[in-house]
Design a protein around this motif. Sequence first.
Motif, short mmCIF file in Angstrom:
data_model
loop_
_atom_site.label_atom_id
_atom_site.label_comp_id
_atom_site.label_asym_id
_atom_site.label_seq_id
_atom_site.Cartn_x
_atom_site.Cartn_y
_atom_site.Cartn_z
N SER A 110 0.83 -1.21 0.00
CA SER A 110 0.00 0.00 0.00
C SER A 110 0.86 1.25 0.00
CB SER A 110 -0.96 0.00 1.19
OG SER A 110 -0.41 0.57 2.33
N MET A 111 1.97 1.24 0.73
CA MET A 111 2.87 2.40 0.71
C MET A 111 3.44 2.62 -0.68
SD MET A 111 5.01 2.62 4.24
CE MET A 111 6.01 3.88 3.54
N ALA A 112 3.80 1.55 -1.36
CA ALA A 112 4.36 1.69 -2.71
C ALA A 112 3.32 2.28 -3.66
CB ALA A 112 4.84 0.34 -3.22
N ILE A 113 2.11 1.78 -3.60
CA ILE A 113 1.05 2.26 -4.50
C ILE A 113 0.80 3.75 -4.27
CG2 ILE A 113 -1.43 2.12 -4.99
CD1 ILE A 113 -1.14 -0.93 -4.48
N TRP A 114 0.60 4.14 -3.02
CA TRP A 114 0.27 5.54 -2.74
C TRP A 114 1.47 6.45 -2.96
CZ3 TRP A 114 -4.40 5.27 -3.54
CH2 TRP A 114 -5.21 4.30 -2.99
N SER A 115 2.68 5.94 -2.77
CA SER A 115 3.87 6.74 -3.06
C SER A 115 3.98 7.06 -4.54
CB SER A 115 5.13 6.01 -2.59
OG SER A 115 5.12 5.86 -1.20
N TYR A 116 3.67 6.08 -5.37
CA TYR A 116 3.68 6.35 -6.81
C TYR A 116 2.56 7.32 -7.18
CZ TYR A 116 7.34 2.95 -7.67
OH TYR A 116 8.54 2.30 -7.67
N GLY A 117 1.45 7.29 -6.45
CA GLY A 117 0.40 8.30 -6.66
C GLY A 117 0.91 9.70 -6.36
N ILE A 118 1.68 9.83 -5.28
CA ILE A 118 2.27 11.13 -4.94
C ILE A 118 3.22 11.57 -6.05
CG2 ILE A 118 3.85 12.30 -3.34
CD1 ILE A 118 2.59 10.55 -1.11
N LEU A 119 4.02 10.65 -6.56
CA LEU A 119 4.95 11.00 -7.63
C LEU A 119 4.21 11.42 -8.90
CD1 LEU A 119 7.76 8.31 -7.21
CD2 LEU A 119 7.81 10.72 -6.56
N LEU A 120 3.09 10.77 -9.20
CA LEU A 120 2.28 11.19 -10.36
C LEU A 120 1.73 12.60 -10.16
CD1 LEU A 120 0.34 7.94 -11.33
CD2 LEU A 120 2.07 9.16 -12.66
N CYS A 121 1.27 12.91 -8.96
CA CYS A 121 0.82 14.27 -8.67
C CYS A 121 1.95 15.26 -8.85
CB CYS A 121 0.28 14.36 -7.24
SG CYS A 121 -1.27 13.52 -6.96
#
Length: 143
Positions: A110-121
């Motif tokens: 879950s941390m990896a998924i949401w971290s990549y979401g932050i990077l996309l933002c």
Amino acid sequence: MQLHTLISLGVAVAVAGAAVKFGDYSARRIGVAVLVAWLGSQLLDSNNAYKTDLAMLALDAATLVYFVWISIRSRRLWTVVASAFMAIIVASHVATTIDLRVTIDTFKVSMAIWSYGILLCLVFGTWAGWRERRRAAASQDRP
């Protein structure tokens, strides 16, 4: 370090570096915060297979507070979305700490998924800041 850790570091450095070089105020600040949080989490990780570290929770909570502060200051929608992803990461820390049925592997995914979401933002925010600066420069060049 494992291969996926090195890949995530490379992606984070590339995105944060682009944000610092091409982004506006918000993108530069969040880019630096992403790198500091990533490096801090590597230093604080105890590799415990059963529970998360409270130090990592504190680091991620401090990063969340910083993201929210940037969001309030800049009033950009992408910073709000990045803050929401960071809030989900902090909530995942809390869920893993409270409920032992949530495995550490689930937490890390879950941390990896949401971290990549932050990077996309951050990619979007960097692009938007660069585009805005380019348009402003083009309008000043017109007679």
